[in-house]
Design a protein around this motif. Structure first.
Motif, PDB file in Angstrom:
ATOM      1  N   UNK A  45       0.823  -1.217   0.000  1.00 41.93           N
ATOM      2  CA  UNK A  45       0.000   0.000   0.000  1.00 41.93           C
ATOM      3  C   UNK A  45       0.849   1.256   0.000  1.00 41.93           C
ATOM      4  N   UNK A  46       2.027   1.156   0.585  1.00 42.65           N
ATOM      5  CA  UNK A  46       2.925   2.309   0.696  1.00 42.65           C
ATOM      6  C   UNK A  46       4.246   2.059  -0.018  1.00 42.65           C
ATOM      7  N   UNK A  47       4.188   1.318  -1.127  1.00 39.41           N
ATOM      8  CA  UNK A  47       5.403   0.985  -1.871  1.00 39.41           C
ATOM      9  C   UNK A  47       6.027   2.242  -2.469  1.00 39.41           C
ATOM     10  N   UNK A  48       7.350   2.240  -2.567  1.00 39.38           N
ATOM     11  CA  UNK A  48       8.077   3.379  -3.124  1.00 39.38           C
ATOM     12  C   UNK A  48       7.853   3.482  -4.632  1.00 39.38           C
ATOM     13  N   UNK A  49       7.617   2.334  -5.259  1.00 39.67           N
ATOM     14  CA  UNK A  49       7.415   2.275  -6.707  1.00 39.67           C
ATOM     15  C   UNK A  49       6.203   1.396  -6.994  1.00 39.67           C
ATOM     16  N   UNK A  50       5.801   1.369  -8.259  1.00 34.36           N
ATOM     17  CA  UNK A  50       4.708   0.490  -8.659  1.00 34.36           C
ATOM     18  C   UNK A  50       5.128  -0.963  -8.407  1.00 34.36           C
ATOM     19  N   UNK A  51       4.174  -1.789  -8.019  1.00 32.98           N
ATOM     20  CA  UNK A  51       4.447  -3.199  -7.753  1.00 32.98           C
ATOM     21  C   UNK A  51       3.920  -4.053  -8.900  1.00 32.98           C
ATOM     22  N   UNK A  52       4.528  -5.225  -9.115  1.00 37.57           N
ATOM     23  CA  UNK A  52       4.071  -6.120 -10.187  1.00 37.57           C
ATOM     24  C   UNK A  52       2.611  -6.500  -9.982  1.00 37.57           C
ATOM     25  N   UNK A  53       2.292  -6.916  -8.767  1.00 44.32           N
ATOM     26  CA  UNK A  53       0.915  -7.193  -8.400  1.00 44.32           C
ATOM     27  C   UNK A  53       0.435  -5.974  -7.638  1.00 44.32           C
ATOM     28  N   UNK A  55      -0.670  -3.319  -5.296  1.00 49.30           N
ATOM     29  CA  UNK A  55      -0.934  -3.286  -3.869  1.00 49.30           C
ATOM     30  C   UNK A  55      -0.263  -4.376  -3.060  1.00 49.30           C
ATOM     31  N   UNK A  56       0.624  -5.159  -3.681  1.00 46.68           N
ATOM     32  CA  UNK A  56       1.317  -6.236  -2.960  1.00 46.68           C
ATOM     33  C   UNK A  56       2.808  -6.141  -3.241  1.00 46.68           C
ATOM     34  N   UNK A  57       3.607  -6.000  -2.196  1.00 52.38           N
ATOM     35  CA  UNK A  57       5.051  -5.938  -2.344  1.00 52.38           C
ATOM     36  C   UNK A  57       5.591  -7.325  -2.677  1.00 52.38           C
ATOM     37  N   UNK A  58       6.660  -7.390  -3.431  1.00 49.49           N
ATOM     38  CA  UNK A  58       7.244  -8.679  -3.813  1.00 49.49           C
ATOM     39  C   UNK A  58       7.783  -9.407  -2.581  1.00 49.49           C
ATOM     40  N   UNK A  59       7.968 -10.691  -2.728  1.00 49.68           N
ATOM     41  CA  UNK A  59       8.524 -11.502  -1.637  1.00 49.68           C
ATOM     42  C   UNK A  59       9.903 -10.983  -1.258  1.00 49.68           C
ATOM     43  N   UNK A  60      10.759 -10.706  -2.243  1.00 46.35           N
ATOM     44  CA  UNK A  60      12.126 -10.264  -1.936  1.00 46.35           C
ATOM     45  C   UNK A  60      12.141  -8.888  -1.264  1.00 46.35           C
ATOM     46  N   UNK A  61      11.311  -7.965  -1.714  1.00 45.84           N
ATOM     47  CA  UNK A  61      11.267  -6.635  -1.087  1.00 45.84           C
ATOM     48  C   UNK A  61      10.723  -6.727   0.339  1.00 45.84           C
ATOM     49  N   UNK A  62       9.755  -7.610   0.552  1.00 43.58           N
ATOM     50  CA  UNK A  62       9.221  -7.814   1.903  1.00 43.58           C
ATOM     51  C   UNK A  62      10.288  -8.414   2.805  1.00 43.58           C
ATOM     52  N   UNK A  63      11.028  -9.390   2.285  1.00 43.97           N
ATOM     53  CA  UNK A  63      12.127  -9.986   3.061  1.00 43.97           C
ATOM     54  C   UNK A  63      13.200  -8.950   3.387  1.00 43.97           C
ATOM     55  N   UNK A  64      13.461  -8.042   2.438  1.00 40.33           N
ATOM     56  CA  UNK A  64      14.454  -6.985   2.689  1.00 40.33           C
ATOM     57  C   UNK A  64      14.021  -6.098   3.845  1.00 40.33           C
ATOM     58  N   UNK A  65      12.737  -5.748   3.892  1.00 38.31           N
ATOM     59  CA  UNK A  65      12.221  -4.935   4.997  1.00 38.31           C
ATOM     60  C   UNK A  65      12.373  -5.694   6.313  1.00 38.31           C
ATOM     61  N   UNK A  66      12.015  -6.970   6.307  1.00 37.85           N
ATOM     62  CA  UNK A  66      12.137  -7.798   7.512  1.00 37.85           C
ATOM     63  C   UNK A  66      13.594  -7.888   7.954  1.00 37.85           C
ATOM     64  N   UNK A  67      14.503  -8.106   7.002  1.00 32.03           N
ATOM     65  CA  UNK A  67      15.933  -8.196   7.343  1.00 32.03           C
ATOM     66  C   UNK A  67      16.437  -6.902   7.984  1.00 32.03           C
ATOM     67  N   UNK A  68      16.012  -5.767   7.445  1.00 34.47           N
ATOM     68  CA  UNK A  68      16.419  -4.472   8.004  1.00 34.47           C
ATOM     69  C   UNK A  68      15.879  -4.313   9.416  1.00 34.47           C
ATOM     70  N   UNK A  69      14.612  -4.679   9.627  1.00 41.98           N
ATOM     71  CA  UNK A  69      14.018  -4.582  10.970  1.00 41.98           C
ATOM     72  C   UNK A  69      14.720  -5.509  11.955  1.00 41.98           C
TER      73      UNK A  69
END
Length: 121
Positions: A45-53, A55-69
């Motif tokens: 919902x708050x992606x920096x860029x357009x997403x492939x699907x 309103x849904x962030x990709x698996x890798x981008x979601x994992x990157x956020x989790x890794x940073x947290x």
């Protein structure tokens, strides 16, 4: 001709908390925890860029956020609570404290996972 090197920023490589992180982690704390697939939608919902699907962030981008947290110690290591669900994410005690969130620490339990698992619209 002399080539000048660009100065490296003093904070280059230092992990920082973003406004999106604050919004997302606060939302997670209010719900106690969130499943990975729900997190993809929330971050999408708050992606920096357009997403492939949409309103849904990709698996890798979601994992990157989790890794940073995880590196910032804001969340616990995600884990499965119920076999039928994806892994869950919840804030660490330090994350609650760092973000000034007034909720108690919560550890997801199988007995409450179905109640918490509501698809993000």
């Amino acid at each position: 001709m002399e080539v000048t090197e660009k100065k490296r920023r003093r904070d280059a490589g230092v992990l920082q908390i973003t406004e999106r992180d604050i919004f997302t982690l606060t939302w997670i704390s209010e719900q106690f925890c969130i499943s990975f697939d729900q997190l993809q939608k929330l971050l999408g919902r708050n992606a920096k860029q357009a997403t492939k699907t949409e309103g849904t962030l990709s698996i890798s981008a979601t994992r990157n956020a989790i890794d940073r947290w995880l590196q910032l110690a804001l969340i616990e290591t995600p884990r499965k609570v119920l076999k039928e669900h994806s892994s869950y994410v919840w804030l660490s005690r330090r994350g609650l404290s760092q973000l000034g969130i007034p909720y108690s620490y919560y550890l997801p339990k199988p007995s409450t996972a179905n109640h918490i698992y509501i698809m993000v619209p």
